[in-house]
Design an enzyme around this catalytic site. Structure first.
Site, PDB file in Angstrom:
ATOM      1  N   ARG A  93      28.382 -71.525   1.640  1.00  0.00           N
ATOM      2  CA  ARG A  93      27.694 -71.110   2.861  1.00  0.00           C
ATOM      3  C   ARG A  93      26.575 -72.083   3.254  1.00  0.00           C
ATOM      4  O   ARG A  93      26.497 -72.527   4.395  1.00  0.00           O
ATOM      5  CB  ARG A  93      27.124 -69.699   2.651  1.00  0.00           C
ATOM      6  CG  ARG A  93      26.687 -69.022   3.917  1.00  0.00           C
ATOM      7  CD  ARG A  93      26.266 -67.581   3.670  1.00  0.00           C
ATOM      8  NE  ARG A  93      27.302 -66.780   3.027  1.00  0.00           N
ATOM      9  CZ  ARG A  93      28.378 -66.282   3.639  1.00  0.00           C
ATOM     10  NH1 ARG A  93      28.555 -66.499   4.919  1.00  0.00           N
ATOM     11  NH2 ARG A  93      29.259 -65.575   2.977  1.00  0.00           N
TER      12      ARG A  93
ATOM     13  N   HIS B 144      26.139 -57.387  18.960  1.00  0.00           N
ATOM     14  CA  HIS B 144      26.949 -56.543  18.066  1.00  0.00           C
ATOM     15  C   HIS B 144      27.469 -55.353  18.876  1.00  0.00           C
ATOM     16  O   HIS B 144      26.714 -54.744  19.634  1.00  0.00           O
ATOM     17  CB  HIS B 144      26.096 -56.062  16.884  1.00  0.00           C
ATOM     18  CG  HIS B 144      26.892 -55.282  15.902  1.00  0.00           C
ATOM     19  ND1 HIS B 144      27.808 -55.878  15.054  1.00  0.00           N
ATOM     20  CD2 HIS B 144      26.955 -53.954  15.661  1.00  0.00           C
ATOM     21  CE1 HIS B 144      28.389 -54.935  14.322  1.00  0.00           C
ATOM     22  NE2 HIS B 144      27.889 -53.762  14.675  1.00  0.00           N
TER      23      HIS B 144
ATOM     24  N   GLU C  85      28.772 -55.690  26.912  1.00  0.00           N
ATOM     25  CA  GLU C  85      28.297 -56.873  26.174  1.00  0.00           C
ATOM     26  C   GLU C  85      28.106 -58.049  27.125  1.00  0.00           C
ATOM     27  O   GLU C  85      27.139 -58.802  27.024  1.00  0.00           O
ATOM     28  CB  GLU C  85      29.311 -57.271  25.097  1.00  0.00           C
ATOM     29  CG  GLU C  85      29.432 -56.293  23.953  1.00  0.00           C
ATOM     30  CD  GLU C  85      30.363 -56.811  22.861  1.00  0.00           C
ATOM     31  OE1 GLU C  85      30.239 -57.970  22.452  1.00  0.00           O
ATOM     32  OE2 GLU C  85      31.251 -56.040  22.421  1.00  0.00           O
TER      33      GLU C  85
ATOM     34  N   SER D 264      34.777 -64.553  24.709  1.00  0.00           N
ATOM     35  CA  SER D 264      34.524 -63.954  26.031  1.00  0.00           C
ATOM     36  C   SER D 264      33.020 -63.790  26.288  1.00  0.00           C
ATOM     37  O   SER D 264      32.576 -63.897  27.435  1.00  0.00           O
ATOM     38  CB  SER D 264      35.260 -62.616  26.187  1.00  0.00           C
ATOM     39  OG  SER D 264      34.648 -61.607  25.423  1.00  0.00           O
ATOM     40  N   ASN D 265      32.238 -63.553  25.256  1.00  0.00           N
ATOM     41  CA  ASN D 265      30.779 -63.479  25.475  1.00  0.00           C
ATOM     42  C   ASN D 265      30.213 -64.844  25.844  1.00  0.00           C
ATOM     43  O   ASN D 265      29.345 -64.940  26.716  1.00  0.00           O
ATOM     44  CB  ASN D 265      30.078 -62.909  24.237  1.00  0.00           C
ATOM     45  CG  ASN D 265      30.088 -61.396  24.237  1.00  0.00           C
ATOM     46  OD1 ASN D 265      29.432 -60.764  25.061  1.00  0.00           O
ATOM     47  ND2 ASN D 265      30.872 -60.806  23.341  1.00  0.00           N
TER      48      ASN D 265
HETATM   49  C1  GAR Z   1      32.440 -59.046  20.405  1.00  0.00           C
HETATM   50  O1  GAR Z   1      32.798 -57.687  20.609  1.00  0.00           O
HETATM   51  C2  GAR Z   1      31.180 -59.125  19.561  1.00  0.00           C
HETATM   52  O2  GAR Z   1      30.247 -58.126  19.840  1.00  0.00           O
HETATM   53  C3  GAR Z   1      31.756 -58.950  18.182  1.00  0.00           C
HETATM   54  O3  GAR Z   1      32.932 -59.717  18.183  1.00  0.00           O
HETATM   55  C4  GAR Z   1      33.467 -59.736  19.518  1.00  0.00           C
HETATM   56  C5  GAR Z   1      33.678 -61.173  19.911  1.00  0.00           C
HETATM   57  O4  GAR Z   1      34.335 -61.257  21.142  1.00  0.00           O
HETATM   58  N1  GAR Z   1      30.831 -59.379  17.175  1.00  0.00           N
HETATM   59  C6  GAR Z   1      30.635 -58.735  16.034  1.00  0.00           C
HETATM   60  O5  GAR Z   1      31.272 -57.775  15.688  1.00  0.00           O
HETATM   61  C7  GAR Z   1      29.544 -59.352  15.153  1.00  0.00           C
HETATM   62  N2  GAR Z   1      29.136 -58.433  14.143  1.00  0.00           N
HETATM   63  P1  GAR Z   1      34.305 -62.607  21.979  1.00  0.00           P
HETATM   64  O6  GAR Z   1      34.757 -63.727  21.017  1.00  0.00           O
HETATM   65  O7  GAR Z   1      35.306 -62.393  23.063  1.00  0.00           O
HETATM   66  O8  GAR Z   1      32.911 -62.812  22.476  1.00  0.00           O
END
Ligand code: GAR
Length: 216
Positions: free
Chosen positions: A77, A121, A186, A25-26
């Site tokens: 990694r 984050h 976010e 979603s981001n």
């Molecule tokens: C988001 O809330 C992001 O901030 C978090 O995962 C989610 C991903 O959502 N990331 C972390 O926790 C990284 N440490 P998305 O796939 O819908 O963007």
């Protein structure tokens, strides 16, 4: 870049590489900011997932954006990251955005892209790094929560902070509602932070990201 121009002609859009592990979603919020003209001089060159069935990959393909998978399961990694770095270079990526990329990067990868990797984050760092930050914040009983966009260094959720957005934790919140309200922030924060970095109108002093007066 860093202090702070990216090496490109001003007429050329800066190329983003977005790394995801799931929903995306981001990534979609960034794509929408570009489409709507809120985020200018930027294009998404490629979306890369370390999880083969990440929903965000399908969304990228639907939008006609190049999408690639490098399955990280069972891989060392540094070797996995070298494949990802190769793909980013093939797509001539200028700036890497981790958007729900749930895998620590190798020191070699971080060193290969100094001050060119951003992460979002879902907490007000340095509080609650790591997994399930929103649940950690809720359980701790904080009254203010939020999200952070920062440069990536070798430590988890640690590099210089570009921006944070804060929201109150409501009496009526539960972890689910708090997570949803942080996610809304976010989606605004990431495009704002990318715009600041792309402008080049900043410097980093110690851990402090400082906008120059020229930035609107
Ligand atoms: C988001 O809330 C992001 O901030 C978090 O995962 C989610 C991903 O959502 N990331 C972390 O926790 C990284 N440490 P998305 O796939 O819908 O963007």
């Amino acid at each position: 870049m860093g202090n702070s121009q990216m090496d490109r002609s001003p007429a050329m859009p800066l190329r983003l590489g977005i790394l995801i592990s799931g929903r995306g979603s981001n990534f979609l919020a960034i794509a929408e900011s570009i489409r709507a003209g809120r985020l200018k001089s930027v294009e998404i060159a490629v979306v890369i997932s370390n999880v083969p069935d990440a929903a965000g990959l399908e969304r990228a393909r639907e939008l006609g954006i190049a999408a690639a998978v490098f399955d990280s399961r069972g891989r060392k990694r540094a070797e996995h990251d070298a494949d990802v770095a190769g793909c980013l270079k093939e797509h001539r990526v200028d700036l890497i955005c981790l958007a729900g990329y749930m895998r620590l990067l190798s020191p070699q990868f971080v060193a290969a892209f100094p001050n060119r990797i951003l992460n979002i984050h879902p907490s007000l760092l340095p509080a609650f790094p790591g997994l399930e930050a929103q649940e950690q914040a809720f359980a701790y009983g904080v009254k203010v929560a939020g999200c952070t966009v920062h440069f990536v260094d070798e430590e988890l959720d640690h590099g210089a902070i570009i921006l944070q957005r804060a929201i109150p934790v409501l009496e009526t919140d539960d972890p689910h509602s708090l997570t949803a309200r942080i996610l809304t922030e976010e989606h605004k924060a990431y495009s704002e932070a990318i715009a600041m970095v792309v402008s080049g109108e900043y410097e980093i002093r110690g851990r402090r990201f400082i906008k120059r007066a020229a930035f609107p």
